[in-house]
Design a protein around this motif. Structure first.
Motif, short mmCIF file in Angstrom:
data_model
loop_
_atom_site.label_atom_id
_atom_site.label_comp_id
_atom_site.label_asym_id
_atom_site.label_seq_id
_atom_site.Cartn_x
_atom_site.Cartn_y
_atom_site.Cartn_z
N LEU B 46 0.81 -1.22 0.00
CA LEU B 46 0.00 0.00 0.00
C LEU B 46 0.84 1.27 0.00
O LEU B 46 1.98 1.27 0.46
CB LEU B 46 -0.91 -0.01 1.24
CG LEU B 46 -1.75 -1.27 1.43
CD1 LEU B 46 -2.22 -1.40 2.87
CD2 LEU B 46 -2.94 -1.28 0.49
N GLU B 47 0.24 2.33 -0.52
CA GLU B 47 0.88 3.65 -0.47
C GLU B 47 -0.20 4.69 -0.26
O GLU B 47 -1.38 4.39 -0.37
CB GLU B 47 1.64 3.92 -1.78
CG GLU B 47 3.07 3.45 -1.70
CD GLU B 47 3.82 3.55 -3.01
OE1 GLU B 47 3.46 4.45 -3.82
OE2 GLU B 47 4.73 2.74 -3.22
N CYS B 48 0.20 5.93 0.03
CA CYS B 48 -0.78 7.01 0.09
C CYS B 48 -0.59 7.88 -1.15
O CYS B 48 0.53 8.17 -1.55
CB CYS B 48 -0.62 7.84 1.35
SG CYS B 48 -1.59 7.18 2.73
N ASP B 49 -1.69 8.29 -1.77
CA ASP B 49 -1.59 9.09 -3.00
C ASP B 49 -1.51 10.58 -2.68
O ASP B 49 -1.41 10.97 -1.51
CB ASP B 49 -2.76 8.76 -3.94
CG ASP B 49 -4.11 9.20 -3.39
OD1 ASP B 49 -4.14 9.93 -2.37
OD2 ASP B 49 -5.14 8.82 -3.98
N ALA B 50 -1.57 11.42 -3.70
CA ALA B 50 -1.41 12.86 -3.53
C ALA B 50 -2.53 13.46 -2.66
O ALA B 50 -2.35 14.49 -2.03
CB ALA B 50 -1.37 13.54 -4.89
N GLN B 51 -3.69 12.79 -2.65
CA GLN B 51 -4.79 13.29 -1.81
C GLN B 51 -4.74 12.71 -0.40
O GLN B 51 -5.70 12.84 0.36
CB GLN B 51 -6.14 12.94 -2.45
CG GLN B 51 -6.59 13.91 -3.50
CD GLN B 51 -6.52 13.29 -4.88
OE1 GLN B 51 -6.92 12.14 -5.08
NE2 GLN B 51 -5.98 14.03 -5.83
N ASP B 52 -3.62 12.05 -0.05
CA ASP B 52 -3.47 11.44 1.27
C ASP B 52 -4.50 10.34 1.52
O ASP B 52 -5.06 10.25 2.61
CB ASP B 52 -3.57 12.52 2.36
CG ASP B 52 -2.25 12.63 3.13
OD1 ASP B 52 -1.34 11.83 2.83
OD2 ASP B 52 -2.14 13.50 4.01
N LYS B 53 -4.75 9.55 0.51
CA LYS B 53 -5.65 8.40 0.66
C LYS B 53 -4.85 7.15 0.33
O LYS B 53 -4.04 7.14 -0.60
CB LYS B 53 -6.84 8.49 -0.32
CG LYS B 53 -7.67 9.76 -0.19
CD LYS B 53 -8.61 9.69 0.98
CE LYS B 53 -9.41 10.99 1.10
NZ LYS B 53 -10.14 11.07 2.38
#
Ligand code: SF4
Ligand code: SF4
Ligand code: SF4
Lengths: 269, 90
Positions: B46-53
């Motif tokens: 998993l990672e967090c995207d630019a929108q912090d999701k």
């Protein structure tokens, strides 16, 4: 039933801050309830006031959101009138042991059948980061900017001395242990206390420069150990996790019921 | 002879096929971007995207350990697995 069936989805996303440990407690608690197969109609959750106490708003069982520190008193009323229901009382550290300290020790002394959760984040979150009776010396809080000089309670020792017949401790990092302890605590007949070390990144984390939720969980991972482990013998500052007390003792509602039956028999004779 | 599994081990499921990942569902409306799932995932799935999701970046590395689902404070992750044994029996 699926885990999602135990929550009131209309209130999500919940109001807790990003990374708040109370959400992890909610997560483990509904899994424990689901795994035990408890019907929603047979379960009552009673809470007081504080960030932690908002948990009753999110579970789709019978719930009472009551007064600060008085959750156990309301729960005692529920249990005495409907002893067949299961009662779970989630509380914060301040709610359980400052404002509600007396209710806590006396519920333990009576050994009334309910599960008390102390979601211990060592601070008052909702009111703005004041120190609590579980903060301990050296901790920084809005009301202790130069460091707290109060000593903290040890929930496990306090509950044990007061007479709780089930006493355990875990953390929000150790979710598998949390689920299994919660299952045992809920199934136990008598007053069961589960201290869950939980993170408040917003106040406790920020005031004490502990980083965010991830860092605080890493801290629980590295600073706690299984009860009686070698790690604890080597470093007594490591906090022990596990079940400390589990005993069969006369339970309050059963004793009350027996007394009533005895007196009725005498009256009939 | 040496490699024949003992019957009790077979019963305990040691030689049964592992469960496989069907889907990791992330509820973007509930996720607050705390990164707990990202940090404690043993497979860096998993990672967090630019929108912090949280987003699923490497599903092929998922071991279906459920750690992310169990530790999410926002109940925003669901790991849906397939048990080959169950699938075979419909
Ligand atoms: S203030 Fe602290 S305890 Fe309250 S919701 Fe935010 S992180 Fe959680
Ligand atoms: S643990 Fe939950 S809330 Fe946190 S980033 Fe992952 S999905 Fe989002
Ligand atoms: S189930 Fe385990 S391996 Fe798969 S994404 Fe979640 S934490 Fe990572």
């Amino acid at each position: 039933m699926a885990v999602q069936d135990y929550i009131r989805k209309r209130f999500f996303p919940h109001l807790w801050c990003q990374g708040c440990g109370h959400g992890i407690v909610l997560n483990s608690l509904i899994r424990a309830i689901e795994e035990l197969g408890i019907r929603k109609n047979d379960l009552v959750m009673v809470s007081g006031i504080g960030c932690s106490s908002r948990i009753t708003g999110y579970v789709d069982v019978h719930t009472l959101h009551t007064l600060h520190g008085r959750a156990l008193a309301f729960a005692t009323g529920v249990k005495m009138s409907r002893p067949e229901l299961r009662v779970i009382v989630p509380m914060g550290d301040g709610d359980a042991l400052a404002i509600g300290g007396n209710h806590f020790i006396h519920s333990a002394r009576r050994n009334i059948d309910m599960t008390a959760l102390v979601m211990n984040n060592q601070i008052y979150g909702m009111t703005g980061g004041q120190f609590s009776p579980l903060s301990g010396p050296g901790v920084k809080a809005t009301t202790a900017p130069f460091g707290n000089i109060d000593h903290g309670f040890d929930v496990v020792k306090l509950a044990t001395a007061a007479g709780a017949s089930f006493v355990a401790r875990t953390t929000t990092y150790h979710v598998h242990q949390m689920i299994s302890i919660l299952k045992e605590a809920i199934s136990h007949k008598g007053f069961s206390v589960v201290e869950i070390m939980s993170q408040c990144p917003t106040y406790f984390g920020r005031k004490n420069k502990l980083g965010g939720a991830v860092d605080m969980l890493d801290y629980f991972k590295s600073h706690t150990t299984a009860k009686g482990s070698d790690a604890h013998k080597k470093d007594p500052l490591m906090i022990e996790r596990g079940i400390f007390v589990k005993e069969d003792r006369p339970e309050y509602c059963s004793d009350y019921d027996m007394l009533v039956k005895e007196l009725q028999l005498k009256g009939d004779a | 002879m040496k490699h024949t599994p003992k019957p009790d081990m077979v019963l305990k499921g040691i030689f049964m096929a592992k469960k496989t990942l069907k889907e990791i569902r992330i509820n973007r409306a509930w996720c607050k971007g705390c990164r707990i799932c990202v940090h404690f995932c043993p497979g860096q799935v998993l990672e967090c995207d630019a929108q912090d999701k949280a987003v699923v970046q490497r599903p092929q590395d998922c071991t279906c350990c459920m750690e992310c689902e169990l530790r999410c404070p926002d109940l925003a992750i669901e790991v849906i697995v397939e048990h080959p044994k169950e699938a075979a029996h419909g």
